[in-house]
Scaffold this active site. Structure first.
Site, short mmCIF file in Angstrom:
data_model
loop_
_atom_site.label_atom_id
_atom_site.label_comp_id
_atom_site.label_asym_id
_atom_site.label_seq_id
_atom_site.Cartn_x
_atom_site.Cartn_y
_atom_site.Cartn_z
N HIS A 43 1.17 3.19 10.79
CA HIS A 43 2.27 3.50 9.87
C HIS A 43 3.62 3.41 10.57
O HIS A 43 4.58 2.92 10.01
CB HIS A 43 2.05 4.90 9.29
CG HIS A 43 2.92 5.22 8.12
ND1 HIS A 43 2.65 4.75 6.86
CD2 HIS A 43 4.06 5.93 8.02
CE1 HIS A 43 3.57 5.17 6.03
NE2 HIS A 43 4.44 5.89 6.70
N HIS A 89 3.40 5.12 -0.46
CA HIS A 89 2.91 6.48 -0.25
C HIS A 89 1.51 6.57 -0.85
O HIS A 89 1.21 7.46 -1.64
CB HIS A 89 3.86 7.52 -0.85
CG HIS A 89 4.29 8.53 0.15
ND1 HIS A 89 4.61 9.82 -0.15
CD2 HIS A 89 4.42 8.44 1.50
CE1 HIS A 89 4.93 10.48 0.94
NE2 HIS A 89 4.83 9.67 1.96
#
Lengths: 747, 220
Positions: A43, A89
């Site tokens: 990420h 998300h």
């Protein structure tokens, strides 16, 4: 727990731990290990995707800031610039959909704010499993509520986006949020920390244990245990964000900031180390000066907490009083938590003692994994499709109604009706058109923005799908009249550690890059979300593109809605021979199949036709235009009729009977096939000569007139507008246990 | 004419209202919540948004802000005040207007454009409209469902204090009420956002029919 168990639990591999030992020349303590673990997660560190991402073209005449900052920035003209980015998300939304989606919106807004821009538009690209599963209905309902709950309160309009339902996303929804911010070019802010002795100020909310190791969590596959990681999902407070926005913009206006950075994944660790690394300096964080929401927090917890609504600013020491006073005026926290130093380390200090110290550049330099790109076997299976065997439908009325009623094609009103899309009084074209259009106050300029993703196409043909995704966005902006200038993307894929996943990622990037080059549209920012897999397998590879276009005159635009009775309706596009059912909505919705290699126009043809349509709009010839996309020509025409509340009669020069008898082109294919580069426009009859002059060298056909309250196509379709509306305008949240989008992906 | 716009923490239509005032040709004045001062405003707009995050109840905390003291005095002596959306909620909480705004009956936030009818022109904010005139105005709210006890409702109707009425009720409001005024008729609350349709480039400037009405006050 021995050391191997510790670093494994933090998501680091043996190889990565050895690399840390080698870099530091010593063993890291737990705090330092935590810093590496979050910064070297996929990420934050892009360790699987970085070599592939270099393929994207990044340069263009309007680019002020390409990848590497919090957001890309392009010039609009008259001293205005736009900052924009899309971010995922997905994992948080899979386990806690309301807060996951809400904090996704909050996070992307802060990225834009960090560039010094006022956030002015939000879009959301969503994917869910079919609505026949209770869990999917719950995720869909709560994600939409979360986006609205945050976006509405924070005062940034949600002006567009897209949603699709497919079994491939069951249990692993996609929630990608995009934000666009407006800024004067001279006010552009950067995140580079500079100035030995400058102060580091933490602005916004207090720091709690929420979201500890969220970045690591987002870089793993979803399993049953993911439910127990709910505490990894942060909780959003849009009110705090609103005050943070106003405070930061005021600080910028007053010239009180040296640099600014948002706190997102990996919290202060990520922000401070990136600010230090890009500025070539070090940063000392006095961890005990970070205001806490709860007691007993360890230094590592304060350092990697993902508590929301916080920003990190570097300021000159003499401005401290003024900065803190402004924070107080806006009712948000403002605390000096550290200073810039010339040692190059991210140093964590507790009670005056150094409790951890790591060169910032090591944290910012995650190891890179390059893998072999091997064509997966599943492609041979899914690309097989005998189009000859498809029979013509008996009842075209039924087919059209069924397609319009499908959640993937039906009206999105029940979604965007829950989002405030007008706050800010800049929204010129509201949701429901091909792109949103926003004006820039004080002049005639504006911009258009769209998000597009074509997961099924990318699954069937990753390279072609990647190109088609960019083409779709380029087409959408063109047909509203805007000049596409740059894009941001969010790459939603399965595990890159599996050959199929890595192939899809590499090939989609290749296809997208080819399209970017062909269209002259650079990639200026982006985000990668990998490991989108559940026990049922990976998602469709789904790169989402958010493209921004510039309008010199925001009043010169076209929308899909029919505007007048008696307008001539014209189809414009390369000769129809290349329309195909392969991978089409018709194939999935009517025939229940996902297969074949979807057709698409070659990129130069796509550009020629798209640029033509844009010129027609800009020259004021056309004010009604829509591209032919999912569902083909008939669905597009029905959308135009429904949006305008005006019917049409397909009585033009297309000889449907001849088509019916034709060998190479069937009526059903002409009506519902897909292929790109094709448009529908409607013009008053007196402009027909002007339009024909402009269309010299292009293929087109006059197909009929607008008018009345019916939708009639030869003797094949005869429906009332009300009938179309009943099918199309369904409440997507009122669909109980119905089988939709239910085709299983193969392979 | 100076028209003030209150700015509470969490107001988010304040800048839109200030911009609309500029378009009207009046002078916009920002009224910061912590300052007990209307800065010589001739009229005041309490804008939409989520003041204080809508925590507790929409408008419940804003009514205690410092700026509300002079605003209440201004309202009592007949100064023209309009509350839009969250501003309407604030004015109800401050008891400058009767009743309350409950959650929409369908339990969803509603953003749309709706048709309303002007039910009285006897207020400073509708004096420029025609009686019975129909306007298309944007709404964007979660709590727009007007509620009052039967006596209050009867009084509002008897005294001709319903200012705007929905043609198609979007939120469950009693008597389709979209806007109303106080006994003195100088304080008006509306759920639709006139400032959002104040510029032809946004597709309509019908909201100006309401906002510009107040300019007539400057001439009396």
């Amino acid at each position: 727990m021995n050391i191997q168990e510790t670093y494994s639990a933090l998501g680091l591999s043996d190889f990565e731990y050895d690399r840390i030992l080698e870099l530091l020349g010593r063993a890291p303590n737990f705090l330092e290990l935590s810093l590496f673990s979050v910064m070297w997660s996929e990420h934050c560190g892009y360790k699987n995707s970085r070599p592939l991402l270099r393929r994207f073209p990044n340069d263009g005449p309007r680019v002020l800031q390409g990848p590497g900052e919090n957001a890309g920035v392009v010039e609009v003209g008259d001293g205005w610039a736009l900052a924009f980015k899309v971010e995922s998300h997905n994992h948080p939304s899979a386990v806690e959909p309301y807060e996951g989606a809400a904090t996704g919106v909050g996070g992307i807004i802060r990225d834009i704010l960090a560039m010094g821009a006022r956030p002015v538009a939000l879009l959301d690209s969503l994917r869910f499993g079919p609505l026949d599963e209770e869990r999917n209905r719950y995720l869909f309902r709560e994600v939409v509520r979360g986006i609205g709950g945050y976006g509405n309160a924070v005062g940034v309009p949600t002006v567009g986006g897209e949603v699709e339902f497919s079994r491939a996303y069951s249990g692993n929804p996609l929630v990608n949020a995009m934000c666009v911010g407006l800024i004067r070019t001279e006010d552009l802010m950067r995140s580079r920390a500079t100035g030995d002795g400058n102060l580091v100020v933490l602005l916004g909310s207090k720091t709690g244990r929420d979201g500890i190791h969220g970045a690591t969590f987002a870089s793993d596959e979803l399993t049953e245990e993911s439910e127990s990681k709910r505490s990894n999902v942060q909780v959003g407070d849009p009110f705090a964000e609103k005050m943070l926005i106003e405070c930061c913009l005021k600080l910028l206006e007053e010239g009180l900031l040296v640099s600014l950075q948002d706190l997102g994944a990996a919290g202060i660790t990520s922000s401070a180390s990136e600010m230090a690394a890009s500025g070539g300096v070090g940063i000392d964080i006095e961890v005990d000066r970070i205001p806490r929401r709860e007691s007993g927090m360890e230094p590592f917890e304060a350092m990697i907490s993902e508590s929301q609504e916080r920003m990190l600013a570097v300021i000159a020491p003499e401005d401290e009083k003024e900065v803190l006073a402004l924070a107080e005026r806006y009712g948000i926290g403002g605390n000096v938590v550290g200073r810039v130093a010339d040692h190059g380390d991210l140093r964590v200090i507790e009670d005056g003692e150094i409790v951890g110290s790591v060169p910032a550049e090591y944290l910012a330099d995650a190891p890179v994994y390059e893998r072999e790109v091997v064509r997966p076997a599943y492609l041979d299976d899914v690309q097989k499709l005998d189009l000859e065997a498809l029979s013509e439908p008996d009842d075209y009325n039924e087919v059209l109604l069924k397609m319009l009623a499908h959640p993937n094609l039906g009206s999105r009103r029940s979604i965007y009706g829950q989002y405030d899309h007008e706050v800010g009084t800049n929204t010129v074209v509201r949701p429901g058109a091909d792109a949103a259009v926003m004006r820039i106050k004080g002049n005639n300029r504006g911009f258009a923005v769209t998000t597009d993703g074509r997961g099924r196409h990318c699954y069937l043909d990753p390279r072609g799908g990647g190109a088609a995704t960019v083409a779709e966005a380029y087409r959408n902006l063109s047909c509203i009249g805007a000049e596409p200038v740059a894009l941001t993307n969010c790459l939603n894929f399965g595990s890159p550690e599996k050959p199929d996943g890595y192939y899809q990622l590499a090939e989609c990037i290749e296809g997208m890059s080819e399209a970017c080059e062909a269209f002259g549209v650079p990639v200026v920012s982006g985000n990668v979300s990998l490991y989108n897999e559940t026990v049922m397998g990976p998602i469709y590879p789904t790169p989402v593109v958010g493209m921004v276009g510039v309008l010199e005159d925001v009043r010169r635009i076209a929308t899909p809605a029919f505007k007048r009775e008696g307008d001539m309706v014209v189809i414009i596009g390369p000769p129809y021979g290349y329309f195909s059912f392969a991978g089409s909505d018709y194939l999935e919705m009517i025939l229940g199949e996902v297969g074949g290699v979807p057709a698409r126009a070659d990129l130069s043809t796509e550009k020629e036709y798209d640029d033509l349509i844009r010129r027609l709009v800009q020259d004021g010839v056309v004010d009604t235009a829509h591209d032919i996309s999912g569902g083909g020509q008939m669905v597009a025409l029905a959308e135009m009729a429904l949006a305008g509340g005006i019917g049409m009669d397909y009585e033009g020069e297309v000889d449907l009977d001849r088509l019916r008898r034709s060998e190479e082109q069937n009526v059903d294919l002409f009506f519902f096939g897909e292929g790109g580069a094709s448009f529908l426009v409607a013009i008053p009859e007196e402009r027909w000569d002007r339009l024909q002059d402009a269309l010299v060298g292009f293929a087109y056909d006059w197909i009929g007139y607008t008018g009345g309250d019916g939708f009639k196509v030869g003797d094949l379709i005869d429906l009332s507008l009300d009938g179309l509306k009943d099918a199309y305008e369904r409440d997507l949240f009122g669909i109980p246990g119905e089988v939709v989008g239910g085709t299983e992906p193969v392979g | 004419m100076r028209i003030g716009v209150t700015v509470f923490p969490g107001s988010n239509c304040d800048r839109d209202a200030l911009h609309a005032i500029e378009l009207m040709g009046a002078e916009p004045v920002e009224l910061w919540h912590a300052d007990a001062d209307l800065k010589g405003s001739d009229a005041v707009i309490v804008p939409g948004g989520f003041s204080y995050g809508d925590y507790l109840r929409p408008g419940a905390i804003a009514r205690f802000a410092a700026v509300m003291g002079p605003l209440e005095e201004f309202a009592i002596v007949g100064g023209p005040v309009i509350g839009v959306c969250n501003g309407f909620q604030v004015l109800c909480e401050a008891h400058l207007l009767p009743g309350a705004l409950l959650q929409n009956t369908h339990m969803r936030f509603a953003c749309d454009r709706v048709r309303v009818r002007v039910e009285t022109t006897e207020t400073p904010w509708t004096s420029g409209c025609e009686l019975g005139e129909e306007l298309t105005l944007p709404i964007a709210h979660n709590e727009g469902n007007y509620f009052a006890d039967p006596e209050t409702l009867a009084r509002l109707e008897d005294e001709d204090r319903v200012v705007l009425r929905y043609l198609e009720n979007p939120n469950g409001s009693m008597n389709d009420i979209a806007g109303l005024c106080n006994e003195g008729r100088n304080v008006v609350g509306v759920m639709p956002h006139p400032e959002r349709v104040s510029d032809p480039v946004l597709g309509s400037d019908e909201g100006m029919r309401i906002l510009q009405s107040v300019l007539a006050e400057a001439r009396v």
